[in-house]
Write an enzyme that holds these catalytic residues in place. Structure first.
Site, PDB file in Angstrom:
ATOM      1  N   CYS A 183      37.610  31.380  43.605  1.00 23.91           N
ATOM      2  CA  CYS A 183      37.520  32.488  43.432  1.00 23.91           C
ATOM      3  C   CYS A 183      35.625  32.243  42.718  1.00 23.91           C
ATOM      4  O   CYS A 183      35.027  30.979  42.384  1.00 23.91           O
ATOM      5  CB  CYS A 183      38.225  33.166  43.100  1.00 23.91           C
ATOM      6  N   ARG A 203      41.048  30.055  38.892  1.00 20.42           N
ATOM      7  CA  ARG A 203      42.143  30.557  38.497  1.00 20.42           C
ATOM      8  C   ARG A 203      43.411  30.367  38.714  1.00 20.42           C
ATOM      9  O   ARG A 203      43.849  31.142  39.605  1.00 20.42           O
ATOM     10  CB  ARG A 203      42.206  32.044  38.584  1.00 20.42           C
ATOM     11  N   ASP A 244      36.896  41.911  32.153  1.00 23.37           N
ATOM     12  CA  ASP A 244      36.319  43.423  33.122  1.00 23.37           C
ATOM     13  C   ASP A 244      35.257  44.008  33.179  1.00 23.37           C
ATOM     14  O   ASP A 244      34.393  44.853  33.576  1.00 23.37           O
ATOM     15  CB  ASP A 244      37.841  43.760  33.752  1.00 23.37           C
ATOM     16  N   ASN A 276      43.947  47.650  39.024  1.00 20.11           N
ATOM     17  CA  ASN A 276      45.520  46.886  37.670  1.00 20.11           C
ATOM     18  C   ASN A 276      46.550  47.012  37.763  1.00 20.11           C
ATOM     19  O   ASN A 276      47.612  46.269  37.507  1.00 20.11           O
ATOM     20  CB  ASN A 276      44.510  45.918  36.815  1.00 20.11           C
ATOM     21  N   ARG A 295      36.734  47.220  46.899  1.00 21.06           N
ATOM     22  CA  ARG A 295      38.081  46.369  46.102  1.00 21.06           C
ATOM     23  C   ARG A 295      37.998  46.893  44.719  1.00 21.06           C
ATOM     24  O   ARG A 295      39.430  47.461  44.352  1.00 21.06           O
ATOM     25  CB  ARG A 295      37.284  45.039  45.627  1.00 21.06           C
TER      26      ARG A 295
END
Ligand code: UD1
Length: 420
Positions: free
Chosen positions: A115, A120, A303, A23, A396
């Site tokens: 998603c 979002r 997260d 990120n 990812r």
């Protein structure tokens, strides 16, 4: 297509080194659009999201080479579009919007759409750009933004959005005059991006707090930069140590980025010590129930919610986990229940009735990035064999997780799988 196969029940012991933060790497890669020249980034994690951002920059005309150390030559930019095919695989593609409008006065970026973890929206990104003078239209699923030159503005975010703060901060660097961002996201990745922008010649103050001030400049120059370690990968290894009753030294973890996680792990009974250059994390036996509510930094990261839920399944007694950032971020619950977990979801809250040693191996399906990490953790602690399907979600955001877990004593393999 691959799956991950795990034989559970082994304590993890040893040292692990974190990769660069996904990120942080993604907005930094996008920020190269603000410059005209060759930027060299080191400690970039080798992840599919990073490759997607690289492809996006290439489509726009940049030359992007290397893995781990990535060179971006932004001199050939001639296209200003982020197509649906890329944006749908990675929402963070929207990070090119601010830099493109600021430097080239135009951008066409596909709307990300829904998603797995909720709707979002990107309204705050768009409102901020409009306030800075961009004309923003939505046409055929695309955001089209245009302006001569952005001007500074006083922005107040309804919610501290991470990529929104990053997008607006990047745009403001080349705007005429001063921009202020109130209620900005305080995540370490925002602060890291500001560090890079300032190296490029920008004037950004206050990143890492909720009030950021940016004085616009006329141009920015390319830089060399090493990306900070990934605190979410770090937290995942910390949970792996505690949940398996192991002892792991996370050699390059930055404790100041992991405070909320450390507090919750200590409350669960884990022993955590800051050692030179890292954090040592030990499981000490019985795991106490958890009470967690996700929040923007410096609160507990959304997260890490799925990974801590696995820890809660091993606690003695009921834990309460509340997700306040994203709706629909409990997709891992049904898979954990298939492994024998006892979890009730009531709206935004999950009640996890822990039972030490209660998980059994099963074939489970990854639904999103962090959910897939939770299934790996569940597999490490479960009795018997677990197979995690759809590991492209994992790829990812976690660099070679099985290669990092094996030296710690995990029995884990990546094997070819038929089907999705
Ligand atoms: C980033 C992270 C992601 C993390 C999330 C929250 C990256 C690439 N991704 O995602 O891993 O889970 O922060 O820490 O850094 N919102 C709006 N309008 C907007 C923007 C956001 O309402 O214009 C809302 C979202 O729906 C959500 C909240 O704000 O409820 C926070 O989302 P945000 O911080 O924007 O998440 P991302 O930046 O997409």
């Amino acid at each position: 297509m691959y799956k991950i196969v795990i034989e559970g029940g082994r304590p993890l012991v040893g040292e692990v080194t974190l990769s660069g933060a996904k990120n942080a790497a993604l907005p930094i890669l996008a920020s190269t659009l603000l410059t005209n020249g060759v930027t060299v980034l080191t400690n970039v994690p080798d992840l599919s999201d990073v490759r997607t951002m690289g492809r996006l920059l290439q489509l726009m005309g940049a030359e992007v080479t290397g893995r781990g150390t990535i060179k971006v030559d932004s001199r050939g930019i001639h296209a200003f579009e982020a197509p649906y095919e890329l944006v749908k695989t990675m929402r963070a593609s929207v990070l090119v919007l601010g830099p493109m409008v600021a430097r080239f006065g135009r951008a066409r970026v596909s709307l990300p759409g829904g998603c797995a973890i909720g709707t979002r929206p990107i309204d705050l990104h768009l409102d901020g750009l409009k306030a800075m003078g961009a004309q923003v239209d939505l046409r055929q699923g695309y955001v089209e933004a245009r302006c001569k030159r952005l001007h500074g503005a006083d922005l107040v975010l309804r919610q501290p959005t991470v990529t929104g703060t990053e997008n607006l901060m990047m745009a403001a660097c080349l705007a005429k005059g001063r921009t202020t961002i109130e209620n900005a996201a305080r995540e370490p990745e925002v602060e890291e991006l500001a560090r890079v922008l300032n190296k490029m010649g920008a004037v950004v103050r206050g990143a890492g707090t909720s009030y950021i001030v940016i004085e616009g400049v006329d141009d920015l120059h390319p830089v060399e930069h090493a990306v900070i370690p990934d605190r979410i990968e770090g937290g995942t290894f910390m949970v792996a140590a505690v949940v398996t009753g192991g002892d792991i030294l996370v050699t390059n973890a930055l404790p100041e980025h992991c405070d909320a996680m450390i507090q919750k792990l200590r409350a669960s009974g884990a022993d955590i010590q800051a050692e030179t250059g890292g954090l040592r994390v030990r499981g000490t036996g019985a795991i106490a129930p958890l009470d967690i509510s996700t929040a923007p930094f410096p609160g507990f990261p959304t997260d890490m919610q799925a990974q801590f839920m696995v820890l809660a399944t091993q606690a003695v007694g009921p834990s309460v986990i509340t997700e306040t950032i994203f709706e629909n971020r409990f997709m891992h619950v049904s898979e954990l229940c298939r492994m024998g977990a006892d979890i009730e979801v009531r709206g935004k809250t999950a009640i996890v009735h822990g039972e030490p040693g209660g998980l059994q191996g099963a074939t489970v399906m990854a639904t999103d990035l962090r959910a897939s990490a939770s299934l790996i953790l569940a597999g490490l602690v479960a009795k018997g064999t677990t197979e995690v399907l759809r590991v492209y979600h994992l790829d990812r955001g976690y660099e070679a997780i099985e290669k990092k877990l094996t030296p710690l004593g995990a029995a884990i393999w990546r094997v070819r799988a038929d089907g999705p």
